[in-house]
Design an enzyme around this catalytic site. Structure first.
Site, PDB file in Angstrom:
ATOM      1  N   ASN A   1      -2.608  -5.578  10.328  1.00 50.11           N
ATOM      2  CA  ASN A   1      -2.169  -6.655   9.446  1.00 50.11           C
ATOM      3  C   ASN A   1      -1.697  -7.809  10.314  1.00 50.11           C
ATOM      4  O   ASN A   1      -1.347  -7.622  11.482  1.00 50.11           O
ATOM      5  CB  ASN A   1      -1.034  -6.182   8.533  1.00 50.11           C
ATOM      6  CG  ASN A   1      -0.674  -7.212   7.477  1.00 50.11           C
ATOM      7  OD1 ASN A   1      -1.547  -7.936   6.979  1.00 50.11           O
ATOM      8  ND2 ASN A   1       0.587  -7.304   7.121  1.00 50.11           N
TER       9      ASN A   1
ATOM     10  N   HIS B   1       1.113 -11.052  10.181  1.00 44.56           N
ATOM     11  CA  HIS B   1       2.282 -11.507   9.436  1.00 44.56           C
ATOM     12  C   HIS B   1       2.743 -12.846  10.013  1.00 44.56           C
ATOM     13  O   HIS B   1       2.816 -13.005  11.234  1.00 44.56           O
ATOM     14  CB  HIS B   1       3.413 -10.481   9.539  1.00 44.56           C
ATOM     15  CG  HIS B   1       4.598 -10.808   8.696  1.00 44.56           C
ATOM     16  ND1 HIS B   1       4.588 -10.687   7.318  1.00 44.56           N
ATOM     17  CD2 HIS B   1       5.821 -11.284   9.017  1.00 44.56           C
ATOM     18  CE1 HIS B   1       5.764 -11.060   6.837  1.00 44.56           C
ATOM     19  NE2 HIS B   1       6.525 -11.420   7.844  1.00 44.56           N
TER      20      HIS B   1
ATOM     21  N   LEU C   1       7.006  -1.485   5.432  1.00 47.93           N
ATOM     22  CA  LEU C   1       6.462  -2.821   5.180  1.00 47.93           C
ATOM     23  C   LEU C   1       6.749  -3.756   6.347  1.00 47.93           C
ATOM     24  O   LEU C   1       7.908  -3.947   6.738  1.00 47.93           O
ATOM     25  CB  LEU C   1       7.073  -3.398   3.894  1.00 47.93           C
ATOM     26  CG  LEU C   1       6.576  -4.784   3.482  1.00 47.93           C
ATOM     27  CD1 LEU C   1       5.095  -4.746   3.137  1.00 47.93           C
ATOM     28  CD2 LEU C   1       7.378  -5.324   2.301  1.00 47.93           C
TER      29      LEU C   1
ATOM     30  N   LEU D   1       0.826  -1.197   0.000  1.00 47.78           N
ATOM     31  CA  LEU D   1       0.000   0.000   0.000  1.00 47.78           C
ATOM     32  C   LEU D   1       0.870   1.260   0.000  1.00 47.78           C
ATOM     33  O   LEU D   1       1.939   1.289   0.611  1.00 47.78           O
ATOM     34  CB  LEU D   1      -0.909  -0.012   1.227  1.00 47.78           C
ATOM     35  CG  LEU D   1      -1.907  -1.175   1.269  1.00 47.78           C
ATOM     36  CD1 LEU D   1      -2.478  -1.350   2.668  1.00 47.78           C
ATOM     37  CD2 LEU D   1      -3.025  -0.946   0.257  1.00 47.78           C
TER      38      LEU D   1
END
Length: 213
Positions: A109, A111, A146, A95
Site C-alpha cells: 500500500n 500512504h 491499518l 480489509l
C-alpha cells in the site's frame, strides 16, 4: 527471469496505477499488470486499465451484505489471476485480517504521510496544522494493522511557509508516482522481501523507517 504477475486494486482515478503502467511499459518494472480491480463502477482507474490493454474488473462492494463476504469474493477474484504481488492504489476499503494474512508479504500500500505519522485520513491538513517542516509518502507491506505494516520506502517533501493543503497534496503525489513503481521494481527483481525480522533489500535489513529517497 519470469515476469511477476501484478494485480492492482483501486477505487478512484488511478494516478498511481498510471505511474505503474508507465514504468512497466518503459521496462523499468520486470512485471506485468494482469488485472485492475475496482470496488466502484465508472472510475477513471478502470478506464486507464482498458486503455493500456489490461483486464479491468469490477467487484461492487455494495452488492455484498458484509465486509467479510466482499473480501471472500475479492480474494477469489484475485486468486484467479495467480498474482505474485497485489498493489493497493487508492483502494478505499479496510480489509479484513483473514484477507490480509492470505497475501502477507506480497501486498503493498502507499500512504500519503511519513509513517508512522498520520495514519488514516486528512494527512496533509494534519501535517500543516501540526507545523511540520516536512511531509511525504510511504510504501509499506500490508498487515492487519491499518497503515501499520513494515515500511519499504519513503519520500520526503518539505513544507514551505504558506503551503496550502492542495499544494502539499500535489507535491506528495508527484513523489508517490516515483516511489511506488520503485518498490514494485525491487519486488519484481527479487530484491525486496518481508521476513520475520522485517524488510530486507538486497539481503540487508532496512531500518524501521524504510529506505529514504
Amino acid at each position: 527471469m519470469t515476469k511477476k504477475r501484478i494485480v492492482v486494486l483501486l477505487s478512484g482515478s488511478g494516478s498511481n496505477l498510471q505511474a505503474l503502467i508507465d514504468a512497466t511499459q518503459a521496462g523499468r518494472i520486470k512485471g506485468r499488470i494482469v488485472a485492475v480491480i475496482s470496488n466502484k463502477p465508472g472510475v477513471k482507474g478502470l478506464e486507464r486499465a482498458r486503455d493500456a490493454g489490461i483486464d479491468a474488473l469490477l467487484l461492487d462492494h455494495t452488492r455484498y451484505a458484509s465486509r467479510e463476504a466482499f473480501d471472500i469474493a475479492l480474494q477469489e477474484l484475485i486468486d484467479q489471476q495467480e498474482p505474485d504481488l497485489i498493489v493497493l492504489a487508492g483502494f478505499m476499503r479496510i480489509l479484513t485480517a483473514d484477507f490480509v494474512r492470505h497475501y502477507l508479504g506480497r501486498m503493498f500500500n502507499i500512504h500519503p504521510s511519513l509513517l508512522p505519522k498520520y495514519k488514516g485520513l486528512h494527512t496533509h491538513q494534519r501535517a500543516i496544522e501540526a507545523g511540520d517542516s516536512e511531509h511525504g509518502c510511504t510504501v509499506h507491506f500490508v498487515t492487519p494493522e491499518l497503515d501499520g505494516g513494515p515500511l519499504i520506502v519513503q519520500a520526503v517533501v518539505p513544507i514551505d511557509p504558506g503551503t496550502s493543503e492542495e499544494q502539499l497534496q500535489q507535491q506528495v503525489q508527484i513523489r508517490e508516482h516515483h516511489i511506488y513503481p520503485l518498490a514494485v521494481e525491487w519486488f519484481c527483481e527479487g530484491r525486496l522481501a518481508l521476513g520475520e525480522t522485517g524488510v530486507t533489500l538486497d539481503g540487508v535489513q532496512l531500518p524501521a523507517s524504510g529506505q529514504r529517497v
